[in-house]
Design a protein around this motif. Structure first.
Motif, PDB file in Angstrom:
ATOM      1  N   VAL A  27       0.827  -1.133   0.204  1.00 38.57           N
ATOM      2  CA  VAL A  27      -0.150  -0.099   0.030  1.00 38.57           C
ATOM      3  C   VAL A  27       0.762   1.237   0.083  1.00 38.57           C
ATOM      4  O   VAL A  27       2.041   1.194   0.746  1.00 38.57           O
ATOM      5  CB  VAL A  27      -0.969   0.073   1.039  1.00 38.57           C
ATOM      6  N   VAL A  28       0.544   2.263  -0.803  1.00 37.21           N
ATOM      7  CA  VAL A  28       1.318   3.399  -0.916  1.00 37.21           C
ATOM      8  C   VAL A  28       0.238   4.777  -0.640  1.00 37.21           C
ATOM      9  O   VAL A  28      -1.039   4.494  -1.019  1.00 37.21           O
ATOM     10  CB  VAL A  28       1.879   3.580  -2.349  1.00 37.21           C
ATOM     11  N   ALA A  29       0.817   5.497   0.284  1.00 34.81           N
ATOM     12  CA  ALA A  29       0.078   6.925   0.336  1.00 34.81           C
ATOM     13  C   ALA A  29       0.890   7.967  -0.124  1.00 34.81           C
ATOM     14  O   ALA A  29       1.910   7.978   0.510  1.00 34.81           O
ATOM     15  CB  ALA A  29      -0.544   7.120   1.799  1.00 34.81           C
TER      16      ALA A  29
ATOM     17  N   GLU B  75      -7.148   5.825   4.801  1.00 31.37           N
ATOM     18  CA  GLU B  75      -7.671   4.749   3.942  1.00 31.37           C
ATOM     19  C   GLU B  75      -6.587   3.969   3.975  1.00 31.37           C
ATOM     20  O   GLU B  75      -6.589   2.541   3.716  1.00 31.37           O
ATOM     21  CB  GLU B  75      -8.324   5.136   2.706  1.00 31.37           C
ATOM     22  N   ALA B  76      -5.470   4.324   3.191  1.00 28.31           N
ATOM     23  CA  ALA B  76      -4.106   3.334   3.266  1.00 28.31           C
ATOM     24  C   ALA B  76      -3.845   2.643   4.501  1.00 28.31           C
ATOM     25  O   ALA B  76      -3.498   1.423   4.483  1.00 28.31           O
ATOM     26  CB  ALA B  76      -2.951   4.049   2.775  1.00 28.31           C
TER      27      ALA B  76
ATOM     28  N   VAL C 109      -2.584   2.340  -4.344  1.00 31.83           N
ATOM     29  CA  VAL C 109      -2.017   3.607  -4.133  1.00 31.83           C
ATOM     30  C   VAL C 109      -3.144   4.422  -3.945  1.00 31.83           C
ATOM     31  O   VAL C 109      -4.262   4.696  -4.470  1.00 31.83           O
ATOM     32  CB  VAL C 109      -1.075   4.244  -5.339  1.00 31.83           C
ATOM     33  N   PHE C 110      -3.048   5.319  -2.595  1.00 28.43           N
ATOM     34  CA  PHE C 110      -3.990   6.405  -2.312  1.00 28.43           C
ATOM     35  C   PHE C 110      -3.397   7.869  -2.688  1.00 28.43           C
ATOM     36  O   PHE C 110      -2.273   7.950  -1.965  1.00 28.43           O
ATOM     37  CB  PHE C 110      -4.581   6.087  -0.849  1.00 28.43           C
ATOM     38  N   LEU C 111      -4.076   8.489  -3.040  1.00 27.24           N
ATOM     39  CA  LEU C 111      -3.711  10.113  -3.147  1.00 27.24           C
ATOM     40  C   LEU C 111      -5.088  10.640  -2.803  1.00 27.24           C
ATOM     41  O   LEU C 111      -6.062  10.396  -2.726  1.00 27.24           O
ATOM     42  CB  LEU C 111      -3.395  10.505  -4.696  1.00 27.24           C
TER      43      LEU C 111
ATOM     44  N   LEU D  73       4.032   2.452   2.266  1.00 25.54           N
ATOM     45  CA  LEU D  73       4.976   3.331   2.265  1.00 25.54           C
ATOM     46  C   LEU D  73       4.178   4.911   2.020  1.00 25.54           C
ATOM     47  O   LEU D  73       3.229   4.876   1.365  1.00 25.54           O
ATOM     48  CB  LEU D  73       5.665   3.101   0.799  1.00 25.54           C
ATOM     49  N   ALA D  74       4.792   5.715   2.821  1.00 26.83           N
ATOM     50  CA  ALA D  74       4.410   7.145   2.402  1.00 26.83           C
ATOM     51  C   ALA D  74       5.214   7.951   1.768  1.00 26.83           C
ATOM     52  O   ALA D  74       6.522   7.880   2.017  1.00 26.83           O
ATOM     53  CB  ALA D  74       3.831   7.745   3.802  1.00 26.83           C
ATOM     54  N   ILE D  75       4.879   8.746   0.564  1.00 27.05           N
ATOM     55  CA  ILE D  75       5.720   9.406  -0.232  1.00 27.05           C
ATOM     56  C   ILE D  75       5.496  10.486  -0.235  1.00 27.05           C
ATOM     57  O   ILE D  75       4.361  11.023  -0.585  1.00 27.05           O
ATOM     58  CB  ILE D  75       5.741   8.795  -1.489  1.00 27.05           C
TER      59      ILE D  75
END
Ligand SMILES: Cc1cc2nc3c(=O)[nH]c(=O)nc-3n(C[C@H](O)[C@H](O)[C@H](O)COP(=O)(O)OP(=O)(O)OC[C@H]3O[C@@H](n4cnc5c(N)ncnc54)[C@H](O)[C@@H]3O)c2cc1C
Ligand SMILES: Nc1ncnc2c1ncn2[C@@H]1O[C@H](COP(=O)(O)O)[C@@H](O)[C@H]1O
Lengths: 248, 327
Positions: free
Chosen positions: A3-5, A45-46, A112-114, A58-60
Motif C-alpha cells: 500500500v502506498v500513500a 484509507e491506506a 495507491v492512495f492520493l 509506504l508514505a511518499i
C-alpha cells in the motif's frame, strides 16, 4: 499487497496569496504549510487497508522543502516506511508521477492512495498521470471504499448522483473528503515512529509542460448594494433581480 | 503546425451534456483565430445517433463500442487519446465535470500533453491557446500556455456559452481503438440519481445555499421552496454539512463543489474564504444575513440584513407573484 500513500505539501487554505515579484509565481510568505487536506483521507484509507491486509505501507512526498515532521506523523499513524524525494525546480503532475512511479514500481502489485487534488494548484491530475505510468486503473474522488479479496467497490459523487465503480485490485484511488475519519497518532505510536525508516533522496524531475505567463488576483467583484433591513427590502430585491440583473 | 481541436462530448441520460456543448461552443468560437477543424468525439453505442444534429462540430468521431456504455476511465482515455492522435488534435477540450476532469488528466498523460484544468477564460494568441484558471481555491488565477506540446483543457461548467446553431447534419467516422488488457478493469456499474431528480448545485443556473444561520436541518425547508420557485438547486456551507444537516454532495466551497450559477443566494452563510472559493464566480450574488458585518456582503451584488426565517419565505412569495405576473 503493498500500500502506498502520496502526500503533498500545501499552504493552509486560509493563507493569503499575492503575486510574487516575477508576476508569475505566488508570494507565500508567512503562509502555514500543511499536508494537503485530501491526503489525510488518503493516508487514513491506506492505513486501514494496511491493517486489514497485513502488508507494508509506504508514505511518499515529492518536493524540496523539509517534510520530515509530516512524514514522521504518517509513520506514527501506521505507515511502515516513508520517503521524501527532494527535487529542485518547478514540478507538474507529469514530473511528480514519474518520481512516484519509480518508487512504486518495485512494490507492485500495490494499491495507491492520493488526494483528489492538491489545494494549491487545484489540478487533480497526479492520480491519472500515475495510473498511466504504472498501468493501473484510477478511481478518483471516492467517498466510500469496500474491499473483498482482490475486488473493490467504491462510490463517488458525480453531478446529480452517486456512482458505483467496481473492479480488481491493484488500483489507484484518490480520496474525497469524508472517505473516513483520519485518526490521530497516540503517544506510543509517536514514540515507535521514531524508529521507523524515513529516508530523503535527491532526484530530478522533468519540468512542467505548462508555461505560466502570469499570476493575478481575482478582480474584486463590482461593489454590491445593500438593499436594507428586514422584509421591507424584499420588494427592492425582486425588482433588482428582474430589471437590473435580469436573472429571473 | 496547423491547429486542430478535439472536443470530448460527455453523454448522460441519452443526451450530450450541456456542459460539453459549452466546450464545443468555446472551441468553435476560438476556431476563428486558430483555424483548423473542431472535431467532436462520442463514445458508446448511441454515439452515431447523437452525432447527428450536433451543430457546431465540423465532424464527429464515433466509437460505437458497446463496452463503452458503462464508463471506464482507462477505456475512455484510450479511445479519446487515439482519436486525438488520428485527428492530429493540438487542443483537446473537456468540460470540467467529474468525468471530464478525470478523463482530461488521463488523456493528457497518454498523449504527453500539457493540462490546464478547470479553465475560466480562453483566448488565442499566435495560433496557440492561452488559458486562465483559478488556483488556491480561486484566491488567484494563472494564465498558462503549453510549451509546444498538445494542450488538454477542461472548462469550468456554466462559465462558457454553449453553442447555439441550427442543427445541421454532421459528418461522422467510426473509430475502433486498440484497447489494452487492463482498460476495463474498473467500470462504473451503477448510478444512483439524486433524490427526486434534484438538480446538482454544480450545474444549476440558480443556487440557493444555506449555512449555520438556518438553525437546523428543518431550516432548509423554506430554501427548498425558494429554489423550486427559481428552478434551482439547494447548496450548503461546510458547517452545515459537518453538522449532518445536509449531504456533502450539496457543499459549496473549496472542499465542496465550485459553482458559477447565474444567481447565487447565500442564506445565513458568513462568507468564509473557503466558501467564497466555491461561489465567487457566480454572476449575481444575493446575501441574506442578520449580521450587517458578515464578510459575505463584500462579494454580494445585493444584500439584505435580516433573519433568514423571515426574509426567505417573504422572498419566495414575492417571486411567485412576480413570475406569475409575467406569464
Ligand atoms: C480546509 C478547509 C476547507 C473548508 N472548505 C469549506 C467549503 O468547501 N465550504 C464551506 O462553506 N466552508 C468550508 N470551510 C469552512 C469555513 O471556514 C467556514 O467555517 C464555514 O464556511 C462556515 O459556515 P457558515 O457560514 O454556515 O457558518 P458560520 O460561519 O457560523 O456563519 C453563520 C452565519 O449565519 C448568520 N446567521 C445566524 N443566524 C441567522 C439568522 N437567523 N438569519 C440570518 N443570518 C443568520 C450569522 O450572522 C453568520 O454570518 C473550510 C475550512 C477549512 C479549514
Ligand atoms: N509533490 C507531491 N508529493 C506527493 N504526492 C503528491 C504531490 N503532489 C500531488 N500529490 C498527490 O496527488 C494528489 C493530487 O494532486 P494534484 O494533481 O496536484 O491536484 C494529491 O492529493 C497528492 O496525494
Amino acid at each position: 499487497m503493498n500500500v502506498v500513500a502520496c502526500l503533498a505539501r500545501v499552504p493552509d487554505t486560509a493563507s493569503r496569496i499575492k503575486p510574487g515579484s516575477d508576476g508569475k509565481s505566488p508570494d507565500l510568505e508567512g503562509a502555514q504549510f500543511v499536508v494537503n487536506p485530501y491526503d489525510e483521507f488518503a493516508l487514513e484509507e491506506a492505513v486501514k487497508l494496511r491493517e486489514a491486509k497485513g502488508s507494508s505501507l509506504l508514505a511518499i512526498h515529492v518536493g524540496p522543502v523539509d517534510f520530515q515532521k509530516e512524514l514522521r506523523n504518517a509513520l506514527a499513524k501506521g505507515a511502515d516506511k516513508a520517503i521524501q524525494l527532494s527535487t529542485t525546480g518547478p514540478l507538474g503532475p507529469a514530473g511528480i508521477s514519474k518520481l512516484l512511479a519509480e518508487q512504486i514500481r518495485p512494490l507492485l502489485p500495490a494499491t495507491v492512495f492520493l488526494g483528489k487534488q492538491s489545494v494549491d494548484g487545484d489540478v487533480g491530475a497526479t492520480g491519472a498521470f500515475l495510473g498511466n505510468e504504472l498501468g493501473l486503473p484510477v478511481v478518483s474522488k471516492i467517498s466510500t471504499l469496500k474491499i473483498e479479496g482482490d475486488r473493490f467497490s467504491a462510490t463517488r459523487e458525480v453531478e446529480g448522483g452517486v456512482e458505483t465503480i467496481e473492479g480488481a485490485l491493484p488500483c489507484i484511488f484518490t480520496a474525497e473528503k469524508g472517505l473516513n475519519e483520519p485518526r490521530r497518532a497516540g503517544l506510543n505510536q509517536i514514540m515507535a515512529a521514531k524508529k521507523k525508516p524515513l529516508t530523503v533522496e535527491t532526484k530530478s524531475a522533468p519540468p512542467p509542460l505548462l508555461d505560466v505567463l502570469a499570476l493575478e488576483l481575482p478582480k474584486d467583484r463590482p461593489a454590491g448594494r445593500m438593499l436594507g433591513e428586514g422584509v421591507g427590502a424584499v420588494a427592492a430585491l425582486v425588482t433588482a433581480l428582474q430589471n437590473e440583473a435580469k436573472v429571473l | 503546425m496547423a491547429h486542430q481541436s478535439l472536443v470530448y462530448l460527455e453523454v448522460r441520460g441519452g443526451a450530450v451534456k450541456r456542459s460539453s456543448l459549452e466546450a464545443l461552443g468555446e472551441a468553435s468560437r476560438q476556431k476563428a483565430a486558430l483555424g483548423g477543424e473542431v472535431v467532436g468525439i462520442l463514445l458508446g453505442s448511441s454515439s452515431t445517433t447523437l452525432a447527428h444534429g450536433l451543430a457546431g462540430a465540423d465532424r464527429c468521431i464515433c466509437v460505437p463500442d458497446p463496452r463503452l456504455d458503462r464508463f471506464s476511465l482507462e477505456a475512455a482515455a484510450t479511445a479519446t487519446a487515439e482519436a486525438a492522435r488520428s485527428s492530429g488534435a493540438t487542443t483537446i477540450w473537456f468540460s470540467a465535470t467529474v468525468q471530464g476532469r478525470d478523463l482530461a488528466g488521463a488523456v493528457a498523460a497518454r498523449l504527453g500533453a500539457a493540462y490546464a484544468a478547470d479553465c475560466v477564460e480562453i483566448r488565442a494568441e499566435g495560433g496557440a491557446v492561452i488559458a486562465k484558471r483559478p488556483i488556491f481555491g480561486g484566491r488567484a488565477l494563472v494564465t498558462v500556455k503549453a510549451k509546444g506540446n498538445p494542450l488538454v483543457v477542461s472548462l469550468r461548467p456554466n462559465v462558457f456559452a454553449p453553442l447555439v446553431a441550427s442543427p445541421a447534419a454532421v459528418g461522422t467516422s467510426n473509430l475502433a481503438p486498440t484497447f489494452a488488457s487492463g482498460d476495463f478493469a474498473a467500470v462504473v456499474t451503477h448510478l444512483a440519481s439524486a433524490a427526486g431528480g434534484a438538480k446538482d448545485v454544480a450545474e444549476a443556473e440558480v443556487v440557493v445555499s444555506g449555512g449555520r444561520g438556518l438553525g437546523g436541518p428543518e431550516g432548509f425547508k423554506p430554501l427548498e421552496e425558494l429554489a423550486q420557485v427559481l428552478g434551482g438547486a439547494v447548496g450548503a456551507s461546510r458547517a452545515v454539512v459537518d453538522l449532518g444537516w445536509r449531504p456533502h454532495a450539496d457543499q459549496v466551497g473549496q472542499t465542496g463543489k465550485v459553482v458559477s450559477p447565474k444567481l447565487y443566494i447565500a442564506c445565513g452563510i458568513s462568507g468564509a474564504i473557503q466558501h467564497l472559493a466555491g461561489m465567487r464566480t457566480s454572476q449575481v450574488i444575493v446575501a441574506i444575513n442578520k449580521d450587517a458585518e458578515a464578510p459575505i456582503f463584500k462579494v454580494a451584488t445585493y444584500g439584505i440584513v435580516g433573519d433568514v426565517g423571515v426574509i426567505v419565505p417573504a422572498l419566495t412569495a414575492a417571486l411567485k407573484t412576480a413570475i406569475a405576473a409575467r406569464r
